[in-house]
Design an enzyme around this catalytic site. Structure first.
Site, PDB file in Angstrom:
ATOM      1  N   ARG A 903       9.559 -13.705   8.154  1.00 47.66           N
ATOM      2  CA  ARG A 903       8.533 -12.677   8.043  1.00 47.66           C
ATOM      3  C   ARG A 903       8.926 -11.487   8.906  1.00 47.66           C
ATOM      4  O   ARG A 903       9.286 -11.640  10.080  1.00 47.66           O
ATOM      5  CB  ARG A 903       7.180 -13.225   8.475  1.00 47.66           C
ATOM      6  CG  ARG A 903       6.020 -12.249   8.307  1.00 47.66           C
ATOM      7  CD  ARG A 903       4.716 -12.861   8.806  1.00 47.66           C
ATOM      8  NE  ARG A 903       4.352 -14.032   8.016  1.00 47.66           N
ATOM      9  CZ  ARG A 903       3.615 -15.034   8.480  1.00 47.66           C
ATOM     10  NH1 ARG A 903       3.170 -15.018   9.730  1.00 47.66           N
ATOM     11  NH2 ARG A 903       3.318 -16.063   7.708  1.00 47.66           N
ATOM     12  N   ARG A 972       0.654 -10.781  16.550  1.00 50.71           N
ATOM     13  CA  ARG A 972       1.466 -10.732  15.337  1.00 50.71           C
ATOM     14  C   ARG A 972       1.414  -9.338  14.703  1.00 50.71           C
ATOM     15  O   ARG A 972       0.938  -8.391  15.316  1.00 50.71           O
ATOM     16  CB  ARG A 972       0.987 -11.806  14.353  1.00 50.71           C
ATOM     17  CG  ARG A 972       1.131 -13.219  14.928  1.00 50.71           C
ATOM     18  CD  ARG A 972       0.947 -14.269  13.863  1.00 50.71           C
ATOM     19  NE  ARG A 972       1.126 -15.623  14.379  1.00 50.71           N
ATOM     20  CZ  ARG A 972       1.117 -16.708  13.602  1.00 50.71           C
ATOM     21  NH1 ARG A 972       0.939 -16.594  12.303  1.00 50.71           N
ATOM     22  NH2 ARG A 972       1.269 -17.904  14.141  1.00 50.71           N
ATOM     23  N   LYS A1040      -2.272 -17.893  17.928  1.00 43.41           N
ATOM     24  CA  LYS A1040      -1.911 -16.569  17.421  1.00 43.41           C
ATOM     25  C   LYS A1040      -3.024 -15.557  17.679  1.00 43.41           C
ATOM     26  O   LYS A1040      -4.194 -15.901  17.844  1.00 43.41           O
ATOM     27  CB  LYS A1040      -1.615 -16.663  15.935  1.00 43.41           C
ATOM     28  CG  LYS A1040      -2.743 -17.274  15.101  1.00 43.41           C
ATOM     29  CD  LYS A1040      -2.257 -17.566  13.687  1.00 43.41           C
ATOM     30  CE  LYS A1040      -3.258 -18.408  12.916  1.00 43.41           C
ATOM     31  NZ  LYS A1040      -2.739 -18.828  11.612  1.00 43.41           N
ATOM     32  N   LYS A1042      -4.313 -11.796  16.121  1.00 43.12           N
ATOM     33  CA  LYS A1042      -4.139 -10.893  14.991  1.00 43.12           C
ATOM     34  C   LYS A1042      -5.045  -9.681  15.142  1.00 43.12           C
ATOM     35  O   LYS A1042      -6.203  -9.810  15.553  1.00 43.12           O
ATOM     36  CB  LYS A1042      -4.463 -11.611  13.680  1.00 43.12           C
ATOM     37  CG  LYS A1042      -3.528 -12.767  13.346  1.00 43.12           C
ATOM     38  CD  LYS A1042      -3.913 -13.394  12.016  1.00 43.12           C
ATOM     39  CE  LYS A1042      -2.959 -14.502  11.617  1.00 43.12           C
ATOM     40  NZ  LYS A1042      -3.328 -15.095  10.304  1.00 43.12           N
ATOM     41  N   CYS A1266      -2.456 -17.616  -1.600  1.00 45.93           N
ATOM     42  CA  CYS A1266      -1.386 -17.856  -0.631  1.00 45.93           C
ATOM     43  C   CYS A1266      -0.186 -18.490  -1.333  1.00 45.93           C
ATOM     44  O   CYS A1266      -0.252 -18.859  -2.503  1.00 45.93           O
ATOM     45  CB  CYS A1266      -1.878 -18.751   0.498  1.00 45.93           C
ATOM     46  SG  CYS A1266      -2.217 -20.448  -0.032  1.00 45.93           S
ATOM     47  N   CYS A1272       5.230 -24.339   1.386  1.00 49.40           N
ATOM     48  CA  CYS A1272       4.364 -24.481   2.558  1.00 49.40           C
ATOM     49  C   CYS A1272       4.144 -25.957   2.870  1.00 49.40           C
ATOM     50  O   CYS A1272       3.685 -26.723   2.019  1.00 49.40           O
ATOM     51  CB  CYS A1272       3.028 -23.793   2.323  1.00 49.40           C
ATOM     52  SG  CYS A1272       1.884 -23.984   3.712  1.00 49.40           S
ATOM     53  N   CYS A1311      -4.670 -24.952   1.134  1.00 44.62           N
ATOM     54  CA  CYS A1311      -5.166 -25.796   2.223  1.00 44.62           C
ATOM     55  C   CYS A1311      -6.288 -25.030   2.916  1.00 44.62           C
ATOM     56  O   CYS A1311      -6.526 -23.862   2.610  1.00 44.62           O
ATOM     57  CB  CYS A1311      -4.034 -26.139   3.202  1.00 44.62           C
ATOM     58  SG  CYS A1311      -3.590 -24.779   4.311  1.00 44.62           S
ATOM     59  N   CYS A1315      -4.969 -18.622   4.742  1.00 39.70           N
ATOM     60  CA  CYS A1315      -4.038 -17.491   4.765  1.00 39.70           C
ATOM     61  C   CYS A1315      -4.414 -16.384   3.800  1.00 39.70           C
ATOM     62  O   CYS A1315      -4.101 -15.223   4.034  1.00 39.70           O
ATOM     63  CB  CYS A1315      -2.615 -17.980   4.467  1.00 39.70           C
ATOM     64  SG  CYS A1315      -1.925 -18.992   5.791  1.00 39.70           S
TER      65      CYS A1315
END
Length: 1403
Positions: A903, A972, A1040, A1042, A1266, A1272, A1311, A1315
């Site tokens: 990424r 991020r 994380k 964001k 996603c 994944c 899931c 995302c």
């Protein structure tokens, strides 16, 4: 410069004169009449005459280095023999061979013949195929073909109309312009090169895809021929003429077909009996839009089509409602080949291979056995279908031919036999070359037979020759068999054929209808035949590589001995399904394409499967490196031990070790596990530790690493099985369970206990209770059925218990050791050390170095290990594996198919055209040939192999980008509004995003050290000053972090879904384009992730801290992060996000903490309003003089698909674009800052690639998914690959309700980690198991409200059943057009309104 095309009734030649665009060209003419050919070409030292088409390969190899182009003229019937030459030339191009001259094959095609069928048979040979329909087009296309072949290296087959009377046509061209076009063509593909020449050089260039006919045509014909003028004036009929058959431009064809077309008919120009033709399969691969998907039809035998016949075919097509193949019946001249097939029922048996045999061998074909459905699709049937019958006929024919040769010899030697001179010469020639089809042809045999018939009564010897005259031709004799033969080598007669040697020259075609997608073939006749060493063997698949089949059949026929061709023929009525099955079988390697010719002393084995060839090449490169490390042994060569000897040695070694251990250790214990998320493995290792502490000899392995048939040799077995999906066993246990359920082993000497891990509420309906711990209960039941002794009752761990699975494990563990009556003998400290935590891993990583450099350099594995894998996230890359093939690889004992996702850190989502092209090239060079525009407003690459990681990182760096902190427990990628209504403010928020990103970037030099530098630049052991992270500290953040920046009224970033959000507060100007940003409302605590059935985890939308002036925005980002660094939960990662810290302490506490660090207080929040959280599509104004175009990219996936070359199209845009690209948080793309004067040209360019197509439902335009499967590791269900299909189905409901233009935000994830930001969508699907999703409703259209669970665990049919009435009710009962779907379901009480994350699970 000039080009001359000369043609007679039998041959043609293209002569280049002073053509600087085609330097040093050499022309070859294939003709049996060399004098006539020489007369045709004239006195030209650059023209050679060849007797056979196969001589072209030698001409290419022997050409001088100065020759840049070989242009050959051949008849269509010789093309099949050129397949090896064309495939070799194409392969050399792919392998980077610059020495071989470019190759162009010119073919004069005759009207009413099968010539076009022969040309299209080349479609899988790797060459380009071009057709002209007039003399002017012929010379134009000849030039284009020559330039393209030289500039791209791809051989070109160019066919043009033959003339019965002959002609000469010359066209002149501007040399300078031609040179310019050639230079431009060098940078593009074959189709781009040809188009460049036609556009820039030719006066009236023909189009490669042309349409003629009614603008509202309902029936559209597609042809690789010339029928454009024949539909003029026909109501409702049109025709698309394709001039470039390879590479096939499906997108151009789709654009050429009017939207009114309901039926598209492929006009095939093959002969009768071709069930599904080449054009039809090309049409099947076109990416037709769902709302205008036409019925595809195949019109066979459509060679010479009159206008009236086209009208009749169109009328018939309108009566057909499903994909069908029908005989166009246009009277195309066709040789009578039926007698060659004798008793073969071609429709049921040979399928697509019957026409192939006839195409290759014509009247020479003889099939010795009747091969109806009884022999092809199963056992039994007529006696004539048995291999013994066919073999007997072959033997009889061989004997007859031998006796014929003896009779002819006797006639020639007996001077008393009255032989005319012509007959004597014919018989002598035949006798000397009777095995050569060119000498002993069917025509020559008929001539001899006629001559003998006139005089046979003159002598008994002539009478004997006449009786056997049917055997004069050198027929190609075949046995044809099917599944019954493919499955039973011992009874199939293969050994008879292989043992027959060259006497019979028997050829066998074995058809296998199995669906191979990853498993092995039944019994591989090919390998069996190769063991004989004296037979030609090939494995082919007509639906995967047509040209390879033709080449294999021709080689088998020419082989002077027995030959076996094993052919894949899927057993399905649908040609599209057959195509898909064959491609899956070939691509997976389950059905490899190959040819084995023992005559070749070098490389007798030719692997034709391109994917396998690449794998083999990689293996050989690795093998060569390893061989170089091995020291040679001194001594005599020793034969490799047999399989039996190896097995015996293993068993003896096992027995010796067991005997040795039995005297020094306790009883054995085997612990098997299949773990889904790690808990199963942890439980298994607890059992193993308990066994070791009691003195047992313990082995603890994954289930699939153990052979279920060996359980009977294990006295004590403990099995730990997690539950995945709908009561399924995890991937690492599937093969074991399958074997266990099928084995008949006697387990009477084995004791066992089973522990399962599941969730009793995962499937909430009463009827779904059977899925709870189903794998464990299935294994427990099966072991008991096989006679094993249950040591302890099955333990069933439940995630719903207070302590999760561990609550039941304690009782199971105690019962197990009590039943075994084993006391603890080892010390407590002998237990395994506690598992390292993520926090410990970060702290011990030496500022994100770990052992990454060594792991990446380790060529022995594609893995990097668990802990380096976690650290790699901080560097912007995740290790993944292809889950589509995971189970198969584990079953074969192979490592998972590991690769890496990379990424990019791209603050604000702004990229230059050069950066786009760099990522495009990198995707092809090191990725999976696709780019992903992510919900994080940046690029993702998938499929990068470990060995290419460093090269990929360096390439990204050279493009002035990096990947550091794109993932991991750090700040991020910072996202910002991509296309606000106040266009002049976008650069300002993009700069703020870049400033925040730079300010919060980790200070470690590990990234540059590992990926960019050639030596350590910091953090090395020799450093005198320790490295430091002034903002993060050695353990970085708990999770994380964001950040998003939004400019109202557009919430395209979904600002409330982030840990930290900035909502721009604008000045009071009434003109949007004059408004300025004063400051920002600051919101904190958003986040999407949660865990199914764990109510302690939930999504949350951000809450407002207050307002700050814009010059303090960067400082706020730092201080909010520092509060989370110091107070976030580092013990439980599921509770470590900033949203939980907010709920744990409250907003007042947070405001106090941040203000204390800032040194000033927040002002009260200021008013604003969001209208939506989608993108603004189409053209919008930017700053003065500039414009933006936002295009829809489904789920952000940029790739080239059949009929939809999106990736190539966007690269074409990037090559000419002078502004920037902006990536959006919804996965779409903005071509930004297009100058006013360039809008027209850009619009045309976008339209030419269908990039301007926004004719989708508003539901699709507001959809997002996603990545999920196959890459994944967290995905429980499909998402990106499935949502488009689901929307196809939902669109029918939407259309019927009249809501096609009404936007509804719909999102899907594989899931619950969120995302694609599903939990604030109006409709959301969250994967729970393969094919099963939780359905959520009620999010707001502008993203400021959470949705609520509506139904758990629903399948596709249930989704449609549930949503259809709600959507229709919405259409009928909404207040007005301004009421959005999410607001409607709240107002109607369908679900409850949810504003707070802590209320998310309350129903």
């Amino acid at each position: 410069m000039a080009i001359t095309l000369r043609a007679s009734s039998t041959a043609a030649v293209v002569v280049y004169t002073a053509a600087t665009a085609t330097p040093n060209s050499l022309t070859a003419v294939v003709a049996s009449d060399s004098d006539g050919a020489r007369e045709l070409v004239g006195d030209n030292d650059k023209v050679v005459v060849l007797a056979q088409a196969t001589d072209i390969g030698g001409l290419l190899a022997a050409a001088e280095s100065t020759v840049g182009l070989v242009s050959a003229l051949v008849e269509a019937k010789h093309l099949i023999s050129l397949i090896p030459t064309l495939r070799s030339a194409a392969r050399q191009k792919n392998d980077g061979d610059k020495k071989t001259p470019a190759l162009v094959i010119h073919v004069a095609v005759r009207a009413g013949k099968r010539d076009i069928g022969s040309v299209l048979a080349m479609r899988d040979s790797g060459c380009a195929i071009l057709r002209s329909t007039s003399q002017q087009d012929a010379v134009d296309f000849a030039l284009a073909a020559s330039v393209s072949a030289q500039q791209t290296g791809v051989p070109v087959v160019h066919c043009f109309p033959a003339s019965s009377s002959g002609f000469e046509f010359t066209a002149g061209y501007d040399s300078a312009v031609a040179d310019e076009a050639a230079a431009a063509a060098a940078a593009g593909s074959v189709s781009e090169a040809i188009a460049q020449v036609l556009e820039k050089v030719c006066q009236s260039p023909a189009k490669l895809v042309s349409y003629a006919g009614a603008a509202d045509a309902s029936v559209v014909f597609v042809t690789f021929g010339d029928v454009l003028g024949r539909v003029d004036g026909m109501a409702g009929v049109g025709v698309v003429q394709v001039s470039l058959a390879r590479p096939f431009d499906g997108e151009a064809l789709r654009l050429a077909v009017p939207a009114s077309a309901t039926r598209v008919v492929a006009l095939e120009q093959n002969g009768r009996g071709v069930e599904w033709g080449a054009l039809f399969f090309d049409l099947a691969l076109v990416a037709w839009e769902e709302h205008r998907r036409p019925i595809l039809l195949d019109a066979a035998n459509a060679g010479s089509v009159s206008a009236s016949h086209l009208q009749a075919i169109a009328a018939h097509a309108r009566t057909l409602d499903t994909a069908q193949c029908f005989d166009a019946g246009t009277g195309q001249e066709e040789e009578d080949l039926e007698e060659g097939l004798e008793e073969v029922d071609e429709g049921e048996s040979l399928g697509a291979y019957g026409p192939l045999l006839r195409d290759v061998f014509g009247a020479r074909l003889r099939v010795a056995n009747a091969s109806g459905c009884a022999s092809v699709w199963g056992a039994g049937g007529r006696a004539s279908s048995r291999p013994e019958f066919g073999f007997g006929r072959l033997a009889a024919a061989a004997q007859e031919r031998t006796q014929l040769a003896e009779a002819v010899t006797g006639v020639l030697r007996d001077v008393a036999v009255p032989l005319p001179r012509e007959l004597h010469a014919a018989l002598a020639t035949w006798l000397g070359g009777r095995d050569d089809p060119g000498v002993a042809s069917v025509e020559q045999g008929a001539l001899i037979e006629a001559l003998i018939a006139e005089i046979k009564e003159l002598d008994p010897k002539l009478e004997e020759v006449s009786r056997r005259s049917a055997h004069f031709p050198a027929y190609s004799r075949w046995l044809v068999g099917g599944d019954a033969w493919a499955s039973d080598i011992g009874g199939s007669g293969v050994h008879h054929v292989l043992s027959s040697g060259g006497l019979l020259g028997a050829k066998m075609l074995v058809l296998d209808s199995g669906e191979y997608s990853g498993g092995p073939r039944k019994k591989d006749i090919g390998l069996y035949a190769m063991n004989y060493g004296s037979a030609y063997v090939a494995s082919v698949a007509v639906y995967a590589s047509y040209a390879q089949v033709l080449q294999a059949l021709a080689e088998a026929d020419a082989f002077p001995g027995p030959a076996v061709v094993v052919a894949h023929l899927p057993r399905t009525a649908s040609p599209i399904a057959a195509l898909q099955q064959s491609k899956r079988a070939v691509d997976s390697g389950a059905w490899p394409l190959y040819r084995w010719d023992p005559r070749r002393t070098q490389d007798p084995f030719q692997l034709d499967s391109e994917e396998l060839r690449r794998h083999v090449a990689d293996f050989l490169r690795r093998d060569a490196a390893l061989v170089g490390l091995a020291a040679p042994r001194v001594g005599a060569a020793v034969a490799a031990p047999s399989v039996e000897a190896k097995a015996g040695a293993v068993l003896r070694a096992r027995g010796d070790v067991s005997a040795l251990l039995s005297g020094v250790a306790g009883p054995p214990l085997l612990v098997l596990f299949a773990s889904d998320g790690g808990s199963g493995e942890e439980a298994a290792r607890r059992v193993a530790r308990g066994g070791r502490r009691r003195g047992m000899r313990v082995r603890c392995v994954a289930m699939d690493a153990f052979d279920a048939d060996e359980l009977g040799f294990e006295p004590t077995v403990v099995v730990v099985a997690s539950t995945a999906g709908q009561g399924e066993i995890p991937a690492a246990g599937r093969e074991f369970l399958r074997a266990l359920l099928s084995t008949s082993a006697n387990l009477s000497q084995t004791g066992f206990a089973v522990f399962g891990l599941g969730d009793s509420h995962y499937w909430p309906r009463a009827e779904d209770a059977v899925f709870f711990n189903k794998p464990a209960r299935d294994i427990d039941r099966r072991l008991a059925e096989l006679g094993a002794r249950r040591i302890a009752g099955p333990g069933l761990g439940d995630d719903q218990d207070a302590d999760g699975w561990q609550a039941a494990f304690g009782a199971f563990d105690a019962a197990l050791w009590q039943a075994l009556s084993l006391d603890v003998t080892g010390a407590e400290e002998e237990a395994e050390a506690p598992r390292r935590t993520d926090e410990e891993n970060k702290a011990a990583s030496n500022f994100l170095r770990g052992t990454i450099a060594a792991s990446v350099a380790d060529a022995a594995t594609a893995d990097v290990g668990e802990w380096d894998g976690k650290l790699l996230k901080f560097h912007g890359t995740y290790m993944q594996d292809d889950r589509d093939v995971r189970a198969d690889r584990l079953a074969r004992g192979e490592e998972k198919a590991f690769s890496f996702m990379i990424r990019v850190r791209l603050p604000g989502g702004v990229a230059t055209p050069a950066q786009w092209l760099a990522m495009d090239a990198l995707a092809d060079e090191h990725g999976n040939a696709s780019l992903k525009i992510t919900t994080r407003q940046t690029f993702q690459l998938h499929g990068v192999l470990k060995r290419n990681l460093r090269a990929s990182m360096r390439a990204i760096n050279r493009a002035l980008m990096d990947t550091i902190a794109a993932c991991g427990d750090v700040n991020r990628n910072v996202v910002a509004s991509a296309n606000p209504q106040q266009a002049h403010l976008q650069p300002e928020v993009a700069r703020l995003a870049a400033d925040i990103s730079a300010h919060l970037l980790p200070a470690t030099s590990a990234y540059h050290e590992i990926w960019l530098a050639d030596e350590l630049v910091a953090g090395s052991a020799e450093q005198t000053l320790p490295e430091a992270e002034p903002l993060y500290g050695p353990a970085y953040l708990p999770r994380k972090y964001k950040i998003a920046i939004a400019i109202p009224p557009e919430n395209d970033v979904d600002v409330f879904a982030y840990d930290l959000g900035y909502i721009a507060i604008l000045g009071d100007s009434q003109q949007q384009q004059q408004q300025q940003i004063l400051g920002y409302n600051v919101v904190i605590g958003g986040g999407m992730g949660m865990t199914h059935n764990n109510k302690a985890t939930y999504p949350r939308l951000a809450s407002c801290l207050g307002y700050v002036p814009k010059d303090r925005a960067v400082a706020v980002a730092e201080k909010v992060m520092l509060v989370q660094r110091d107070h976030g939960d580092r013990a439980d990662r599921k509770h470590a996000r900033l949203k939980y810290t907010v709920d744990d302490h409250g907003m007042a506490w947070w405001r106090e903490q941040v203000e204390e660090r800032l040194g000033f207080a927040f002002e009260p929040a200021r008013p604003y309003a969001f209208a939506r959280n989608g993108d603004r599509y189409g053209w919008t104004k930017s700053t003065p003089g500039l414009n933006n175009f936002t295009m829809f990219i489904q789920n952000g996936r940029v790739s080239d698909l059949p009929g939809s070359p999106l990736k190539s199209a966007l690269a074409s845009v990037a090559r000419v674009h002078t502004g920037n690209f902006r990536l959006t948080c919804n996965g779409h793309l903005i071509v930004a800052d297009v100058r006013d004067e360039d809008v027209g040209a850009m619009t045309r360019l976008l339209a030419s690639h269908r990039l301007d197509n926004l004719d989708y439902s508003a539901l699709r335009l507001h959809s997002m998914a996603c990545v999920a499967l196959p890459t994944c590791g967290l995905a429980m269900a499909e998402s990106e690959r499935y949502l488009p299909r689901l929307i196809d189905l939902l669109d029918k409901i939407i259309d019927s309700a009249g809501l096609r233009s009404d936007a509804i935000v719909i999102r899907m994830t594989g899931c619950p980690n969120g995302c694609a930001r599903p939990y604030n969508a109006e409709i959301a699907f969250v994967g729970k198991a393969p094919g099963a999703y939780n359905l959520y409703l009620g999010g707001s259209h502008n993203g400021d409200r959470l949705n609520k669970i509506y139904r758990e665990t629903v399948t596709e049919d249930q989704i449609l059943e549930l949503l259809a009435p709600i959507i229709k009710q919405y259409a009928l009962e909404r207040i007005d057009d301004s009421e959005h779907f999410g607001d409607f379901v709240i107002r109607k009480g369908i679900v409850k309104q949810t504003r707070e994350g802590k209320d998310f699970h309350e129903t």
